[in-house]
Enzyme design. Structure first.
Site, PDB file in Angstrom:
ATOM      1  N   ARG A 262       0.851  -1.199   0.000  1.00 57.54           N
ATOM      2  CA  ARG A 262       0.000   0.000   0.000  1.00 57.54           C
ATOM      3  C   ARG A 262       0.871   1.227   0.000  1.00 57.54           C
ATOM      4  O   ARG A 262       1.781   1.349   0.824  1.00 57.54           O
ATOM      5  CB  ARG A 262      -0.805   0.032   1.316  1.00 57.54           C
ATOM      6  CG  ARG A 262      -2.188  -0.386   1.182  1.00 57.54           C
ATOM      7  CD  ARG A 262      -3.050  -0.113   2.381  1.00 57.54           C
ATOM      8  NE  ARG A 262      -2.504   0.323   3.650  1.00 57.54           N
ATOM      9  CZ  ARG A 262      -3.254   0.769   4.644  1.00 57.54           C
ATOM     10  NH1 ARG A 262      -4.558   0.854   4.505  1.00 57.54           N
ATOM     11  NH2 ARG A 262      -2.727   1.112   5.788  1.00 57.54           N
TER      12      ARG A 262
ATOM     13  N   THR B  62      -1.259   7.580  -0.563  1.00 50.75           N
ATOM     14  CA  THR B  62      -2.554   7.444  -1.249  1.00 50.75           C
ATOM     15  C   THR B  62      -3.381   6.274  -0.694  1.00 50.75           C
ATOM     16  O   THR B  62      -4.579   6.204  -0.927  1.00 50.75           O
ATOM     17  CB  THR B  62      -2.346   7.189  -2.752  1.00 50.75           C
ATOM     18  OG1 THR B  62      -1.694   5.915  -2.895  1.00 50.75           O
ATOM     19  CG2 THR B  62      -1.486   8.271  -3.399  1.00 50.75           C
TER      20      THR B  62
ATOM     21  N   ASP C 124       0.884  -2.751  12.223  1.00 55.12           N
ATOM     22  CA  ASP C 124       1.242  -3.209  10.877  1.00 55.12           C
ATOM     23  C   ASP C 124       1.495  -4.720  10.929  1.00 55.12           C
ATOM     24  O   ASP C 124       2.495  -5.173  11.501  1.00 55.12           O
ATOM     25  CB  ASP C 124       2.491  -2.462  10.397  1.00 55.12           C
ATOM     26  CG  ASP C 124       2.799  -2.779   8.943  1.00 55.12           C
ATOM     27  OD1 ASP C 124       2.944  -3.985   8.616  1.00 55.12           O
ATOM     28  OD2 ASP C 124       2.875  -1.850   8.134  1.00 55.12           O
TER      29      ASP C 124
ATOM     30  N   ASP D  38       4.932  -6.035   9.509  1.00 49.02           N
ATOM     31  CA  ASP D  38       6.066  -5.711  10.379  1.00 49.02           C
ATOM     32  C   ASP D  38       6.068  -6.591  11.629  1.00 49.02           C
ATOM     33  O   ASP D  38       7.125  -7.023  12.093  1.00 49.02           O
ATOM     34  CB  ASP D  38       6.010  -4.229  10.798  1.00 49.02           C
ATOM     35  CG  ASP D  38       6.526  -3.310   9.697  1.00 49.02           C
ATOM     36  OD1 ASP D  38       7.225  -3.809   8.784  1.00 49.02           O
ATOM     37  OD2 ASP D  38       6.217  -2.107   9.739  1.00 49.02           O
TER      38      ASP D  38
HETATM   39  C1  PRP Z   1      -1.202  -4.447   4.571  1.00 43.85           C
HETATM   40  C2  PRP Z   1      -2.074  -5.678   4.769  1.00 43.85           C
HETATM   41  C3  PRP Z   1      -2.939  -5.662   3.548  1.00 43.85           C
HETATM   42  C4  PRP Z   1      -3.153  -4.188   3.320  1.00 43.85           C
HETATM   43  C5  PRP Z   1      -4.502  -3.843   3.845  1.00 43.85           C
HETATM   44  O1  PRP Z   1      -0.175  -4.742   3.708  1.00 43.85           O
HETATM   45  O2  PRP Z   1      -1.341  -6.858   4.920  1.00 43.85           O
HETATM   46  O3  PRP Z   1      -2.343  -6.259   2.410  1.00 43.85           O
HETATM   47  O4  PRP Z   1      -2.127  -3.507   4.043  1.00 43.85           O
HETATM   48  O5  PRP Z   1      -4.827  -2.550   3.558  1.00 43.85           O
HETATM   49  P1  PRP Z   1      -5.996  -2.121   2.547  1.00 43.85           P
HETATM   50  O6  PRP Z   1      -7.183  -2.978   2.881  1.00 43.85           O
HETATM   51  O7  PRP Z   1      -6.205  -0.685   2.884  1.00 43.85           O
HETATM   52  O8  PRP Z   1      -5.497  -2.316   1.152  1.00 43.85           O
HETATM   53  P2  PRP Z   1       1.002  -3.719   3.356  1.00 43.85           P
HETATM   54  O9  PRP Z   1       0.647  -2.947   2.136  1.00 43.85           O
HETATM   55  O10 PRP Z   1       1.356  -2.928   4.567  1.00 43.85           O
HETATM   56  O11 PRP Z   1       2.185  -4.675   2.928  1.00 43.85           O
HETATM   57  P3  PRP Z   1       2.984  -5.781   3.747  1.00 43.85           P
HETATM   58  O12 PRP Z   1       2.089  -6.977   3.889  1.00 43.85           O
HETATM   59  O13 PRP Z   1       4.160  -6.038   2.863  1.00 43.85           O
HETATM   60  O14 PRP Z   1       3.397  -5.197   5.089  1.00 43.85           O
HETATM   61  N1  URA Z   2      -2.370  -2.849   7.163  1.00 47.48           N
HETATM   62  C1  URA Z   2      -1.917  -3.266   8.364  1.00 47.48           C
HETATM   63  O1  URA Z   2      -0.955  -4.057   8.452  1.00 47.48           O
HETATM   64  N2  URA Z   2      -2.545  -2.818   9.461  1.00 47.48           N
HETATM   65  C2  URA Z   2      -3.589  -1.982   9.402  1.00 47.48           C
HETATM   66  O2  URA Z   2      -4.140  -1.611  10.469  1.00 47.48           O
HETATM   67  C3  URA Z   2      -4.040  -1.566   8.130  1.00 47.48           C
HETATM   68  C4  URA Z   2      -3.413  -2.018   7.028  1.00 47.48           C
END
Ligand code: PRP
Ligand code: URA
Length: 208
Positions: free
Chosen positions: A103, A107, A199, A202
């Protein structure tokens, strides 16, 4: 479209440990796996079984058999991979696909960097895995791509869903059932789920 939320004291207990910011990576990852197994049981309640003749030490009988090969598990990278072991424990012969997305912090729009799925998606039960359904953007885009690849029977499994993400998913993909362990209050101004667990990626991979 239905949303199924797990409702069990053990799930509530495990969720509290996940939400706690003091919980370390090892325990966090283990609990994501445990809850994913429970979500898998719930999401499989309506799957079709075949009769199979078996012989117990006592006599012949008819049992039920699942065609594990029919299942495709698709984690959204990174955090979705934390859920995969929990499902593979109970359906070890499922096929696995990967969708790489992150994400944009400003944005909140998802960017796709990888896409690889098993063949013949049209004849498989597809489970999309991502611990967090926040704005819904990542899950919705992932399902768009899977439908373009032919997938017809899709379920979305997550640990925590925000009302905003559920609403958007229902609008765009009304045929996709959502399974979650919790539905939280809202999103904050940074697109994080409140109270949430922070997160997920993380916390699973210890990258913070
Ligand atoms: C997080 C999570 C989802 C997304 C959710 O991933 O694991 O994929 O955000 O958010 P949304 O519903 O608003 O799209 P992130 O983009 O942080 O990537 P990561 O899994 O690599 O940490
Ligand atoms: N992605 C995450 O990992 N945590 C949140 O709360 C939202 C998006």
């Amino acid at each position: 479209m239905e949303v199924t939320k797990l409702n069990h004291p053990l799930v509530s207990h495990k969720l509290s440990i996940l939400r706690n910011k003091k919980t370390g990576t090892k325990e966090f990852r283990e609990i994501i796996g445990e809850l994913s197994t429970i979500l898998c049981y719930e999401a499989m309640k309506d799957v079709e079984l075949e009769d199979v003749e078996i012989e117990t030490p006592i006599c012949k009988t008819i049992g039920k058999k699942l065609d594990e090969d029919k299942f495709a598990f698709i984690p959204i990278l990174r955090a979705g991979t934390g859920m995969l072991d929990g499902l593979m424990k109970v359906i070890p012969n499922a096929k696995i696909g990967h969708i790489g997305m992150y994400r944009d912090e400003k944005t909140l729009k998802p960017n796709t960097y990888y896409y690889k799925t098993p063949k013949n998606l049209e004849s498989r039960e597809v489970f999309v895995l991502d611990p967090m359904l926040a704005t819904g953007g990542s899950g919705i885009d992932a399902i768009n791509m899977l439908k373009e690849s032919g997938a017809k029977k899709i379920k979305f499994l997550c640990i925590i869903a925000a009302p905003e993400g559920i609403k958007k998913m229902q609008e765009i993909h009304p045929d996709v059932k959502i399974y979650c362990a919790a539905i939280d209050e809202k999103l904050n101004e940074h697109g994080y789920i409140v109270p949430g667990l922070g997160d997920a990626g993380d916390r699973i991979f210890g990258t913070k």
